[in-house]
Design an enzyme around this catalytic site. Structure first.
Site, PDB file in Angstrom:
ATOM      1  N   ASP A  91       0.861  -1.196   0.000  1.00 11.03           N
ATOM      2  CA  ASP A  91       0.000   0.000   0.000  1.00 11.03           C
ATOM      3  C   ASP A  91       0.894   1.243   0.000  1.00 11.03           C
ATOM      4  O   ASP A  91       0.932   1.998   0.964  1.00 11.03           O
ATOM      5  CB  ASP A  91      -0.888  -0.076   1.251  1.00 11.03           C
ATOM      6  CG  ASP A  91      -1.879   1.054   1.352  1.00 11.03           C
ATOM      7  OD1 ASP A  91      -1.975   1.854   0.410  1.00 11.03           O
ATOM      8  OD2 ASP A  91      -2.562   1.108   2.393  1.00 11.03           O
ATOM      9  N   LYS A  93       0.879   3.900  -2.121  1.00  8.52           N
ATOM     10  CA  LYS A  93       0.224   5.176  -2.484  1.00  8.52           C
ATOM     11  C   LYS A  93       1.183   6.130  -3.181  1.00  8.52           C
ATOM     12  O   LYS A  93       1.397   7.266  -2.760  1.00  8.52           O
ATOM     13  CB  LYS A  93      -0.398   5.854  -1.262  1.00  8.52           C
ATOM     14  CG  LYS A  93      -1.520   5.041  -0.616  1.00  8.52           C
ATOM     15  CD  LYS A  93      -2.276   5.854   0.418  1.00  8.52           C
ATOM     16  CE  LYS A  93      -3.384   5.080   1.084  1.00  8.52           C
ATOM     17  NZ  LYS A  93      -2.957   4.064   2.056  1.00  8.52           N
ATOM     18  N   ILE A  97       5.955  12.325 -10.002  1.00  4.72           N
ATOM     19  CA  ILE A  97       6.106  12.285 -11.463  1.00  4.72           C
ATOM     20  C   ILE A  97       6.500  10.872 -11.888  1.00  4.72           C
ATOM     21  O   ILE A  97       7.015  10.080 -11.080  1.00  4.72           O
ATOM     22  CB  ILE A  97       7.146  13.314 -11.957  1.00  4.72           C
ATOM     23  CG1 ILE A  97       8.548  12.999 -11.403  1.00  4.72           C
ATOM     24  CG2 ILE A  97       6.722  14.732 -11.590  1.00  4.72           C
ATOM     25  CD1 ILE A  97       9.666  13.772 -12.095  1.00  4.72           C
ATOM     26  N   GLY A  98       6.275  10.559 -13.152  1.00  3.62           N
ATOM     27  CA  GLY A  98       6.500   9.204 -13.658  1.00  3.62           C
ATOM     28  C   GLY A  98       7.893   8.682 -13.376  1.00  3.62           C
ATOM     29  O   GLY A  98       8.071   7.541 -12.926  1.00  3.62           O
ATOM     30  N   TYR A 222     -15.595   3.364   9.617  1.00  2.00           N
ATOM     31  CA  TYR A 222     -15.786   1.936   9.366  1.00  2.00           C
ATOM     32  C   TYR A 222     -17.213   1.615   8.953  1.00  2.00           C
ATOM     33  O   TYR A 222     -18.174   2.159   9.499  1.00  2.00           O
ATOM     34  CB  TYR A 222     -15.449   1.121  10.622  1.00  2.00           C
ATOM     35  CG  TYR A 222     -13.988   1.163  10.999  1.00  2.00           C
ATOM     36  CD1 TYR A 222     -13.032   0.574  10.180  1.00  2.00           C
ATOM     37  CD2 TYR A 222     -13.561   1.786  12.178  1.00  2.00           C
ATOM     38  CE1 TYR A 222     -11.678   0.603  10.521  1.00  2.00           C
ATOM     39  CE2 TYR A 222     -12.216   1.818  12.523  1.00  2.00           C
ATOM     40  CZ  TYR A 222     -11.284   1.225  11.684  1.00  2.00           C
ATOM     41  OH  TYR A 222      -9.954   1.257  12.016  1.00  2.00           O
TER      42      TYR A 222
HETATM   43  O1  S5P Z   1      -8.913   5.316   1.972  1.00  2.00           O
HETATM   44  C1  S5P Z   1      -8.155   4.536   2.502  1.00  2.00           C
HETATM   45  C2  S5P Z   1      -7.170   3.856   1.779  1.00  2.00           C
HETATM   46  C3  S5P Z   1      -6.373   2.932   2.421  1.00  2.00           C
HETATM   47  S1  S5P Z   1      -5.318   1.968   1.451  1.00  2.00           S
HETATM   48  N1  S5P Z   1      -8.294   4.237   3.835  1.00  2.00           N
HETATM   49  C4  S5P Z   1      -7.492   3.326   4.475  1.00  2.00           C
HETATM   50  O2  S5P Z   1      -7.689   3.100   5.675  1.00  2.00           O
HETATM   51  N2  S5P Z   1      -6.476   2.690   3.789  1.00  2.00           N
HETATM   52  C5  S5P Z   1      -5.538   1.766   4.463  1.00  2.00           C
HETATM   53  O3  S5P Z   1      -6.273   0.661   4.995  1.00  2.00           O
HETATM   54  C6  S5P Z   1      -4.780   2.383   5.629  1.00  2.00           C
HETATM   55  O4  S5P Z   1      -3.527   2.895   5.186  1.00  2.00           O
HETATM   56  C7  S5P Z   1      -4.601   1.215   6.583  1.00  2.00           C
HETATM   57  O5  S5P Z   1      -3.421   0.503   6.265  1.00  2.00           O
HETATM   58  C8  S5P Z   1      -5.786   0.312   6.311  1.00  2.00           C
HETATM   59  C9  S5P Z   1      -6.952   0.427   7.293  1.00  2.00           C
HETATM   60  O6  S5P Z   1      -6.576   0.024   8.558  1.00  2.00           O
HETATM   61  P1  S5P Z   1      -7.632  -0.142   9.763  1.00  2.00           P
HETATM   62  O7  S5P Z   1      -6.773  -0.533  10.928  1.00  2.00           O
HETATM   63  O8  S5P Z   1      -8.322   1.174   9.956  1.00  2.00           O
HETATM   64  O9  S5P Z   1      -8.589  -1.239   9.337  1.00  2.00           O
END
Ligand code: S5P
Length: 277
Positions: A91, A93, A97-98, A222
């Site tokens: 992950d 992210k 730039i390319g 969540y």
């Molecule tokens: O929008 C996002 C994108 C990502 S990849 N929201 C997120 O929470 N994440 C990732 O998902 C974040 O970096 C973390 O690693 C995980 C969520 O973790 P949790 O402990 O909240 O379930």
């Protein structure tokens, strides 16, 4: 619409090897659960992964938060992915730039492209972020997810930005396998007079999933697996703290119990969605 087909049906049609591998794994293990292992010690990282491995299709990593990182950790992670039959999603992210993202993806301490089947990028730099990453990832059969939306309160990834992210993916369907998003992206980014390709099949991987709490006090929001997979039509639930709890007091039996619980909740939600076909 692709998402009304089974994961197995979608696997047979997908052009990208990483997407195919993921869909086949989901189907074989009856698991649309990805566990996000956001712990900072190598020993905890490996212990959580070995514990949840049988229950997941995918392990999501933030390799740059490991304090005692050594290259051998990657060998161990890869061995666990073979032992338990899961893919690896770093992950990272990417958002530069390319030329820079190609270097960040291939080189440095972590050499992400050499071991992560899937990684992700913010669309903010425009199409060159995809071109740069594809120059490294395509020859290795990797797949890229674009962050079309985020799970956080107040995210700027919405509206026209999300629509443009989907257009960027459509311009690179061989390498971009889907999105980090909160719902299906079908119909997004389609301009007046355009028709969306009916064979299009972008995977939707969705974080911000929890069965017991609604937030974390730091902007995370969540939803339940039923809301995410059945109601919003997403394909994979990404769960971190809901599975591993507090990294300062890891309890392996409890981690196993939660992984089993979330796997079942995610799969039941998928069966619920397929009932409505
Ligand atoms: O929008 C996002 C994108 C990502 S990849 N929201 C997120 O929470 N994440 C990732 O998902 C974040 O970096 C973390 O690693 C995980 C969520 O973790 P949790 O402990 O909240 O379930």
């Amino acid at each position: 619409m692709a998402f009304l087909q089974t994961y197995a049906q979608r696997a047979t049609k997908h052009a990208n090897p990483a997407a195919r591998h993921l869909l086949e794994t989901i189907s074989r293990k009856q698991s649309n659960l990805a566990v996000s292992v956001d712990v900072t010690k190598s020993a905890d990282f490996l212990s959580v992964i070995d514990t949840v491995g049988p229950y997941v299709c995918l392990i999501k990593t933030h390799i740059d938060i490991i304090e005692d990182f050594e290259p051998v950790l990657i060998d161990r992670l890869t061995a666990l992915s073979l032992k338990h039959d899961f893919l690896i999603f770093e992950d990272r992210k990417f958002a530069d730039i390319g030329n820079t993202v190609a270097l960040q993806y291939s080189a440095g301490v972590h050499k992400i492209a050499s071991w992560a089947h899937i990684t992700n990028a913010h669309p903010v730099p425009g199409p060159s972020v995809v071109t740069g990453l594809a120059s490294v990832g395509t020859p290795l059969n990797r797949g890229l997810l674009l962050l079309a939306e985020m799970s956080t309160a107040g995210t700027l990834a919405r509206g026209a930005y999300t629509e443009d992210a989907v257009r960027m993916a459509r311009a690179n369907p061989d390498f971009v396998i889907g999105f980090i998003a909160m719902r299906r992206m079908d119909g997004f980014g389609v301009r007046d007079g355009e028709v969306q390709n009916s064979e299009e099949d972008f995977l939707i991987l969705t974080p911000g999933v929890g069965l017991d709490v609604k937030g974390d006090g730091l902007g995370q929001q969540y939803r339940t697996p039923m809301e995410v997979i059945s109601q919003s039509g997403c394909d994979v639930i990404i769960v971190g703290r809901g599975v591993y709890g507090n990294p300062a007091s890891l309890d392996v039996d409890e981690v196993r119990r939660q992984a089993d619980r979330y796997r079942k909740a995610g799969w039941d939600a998928y069966l619920d969605r397929m009932k409505g076909r």
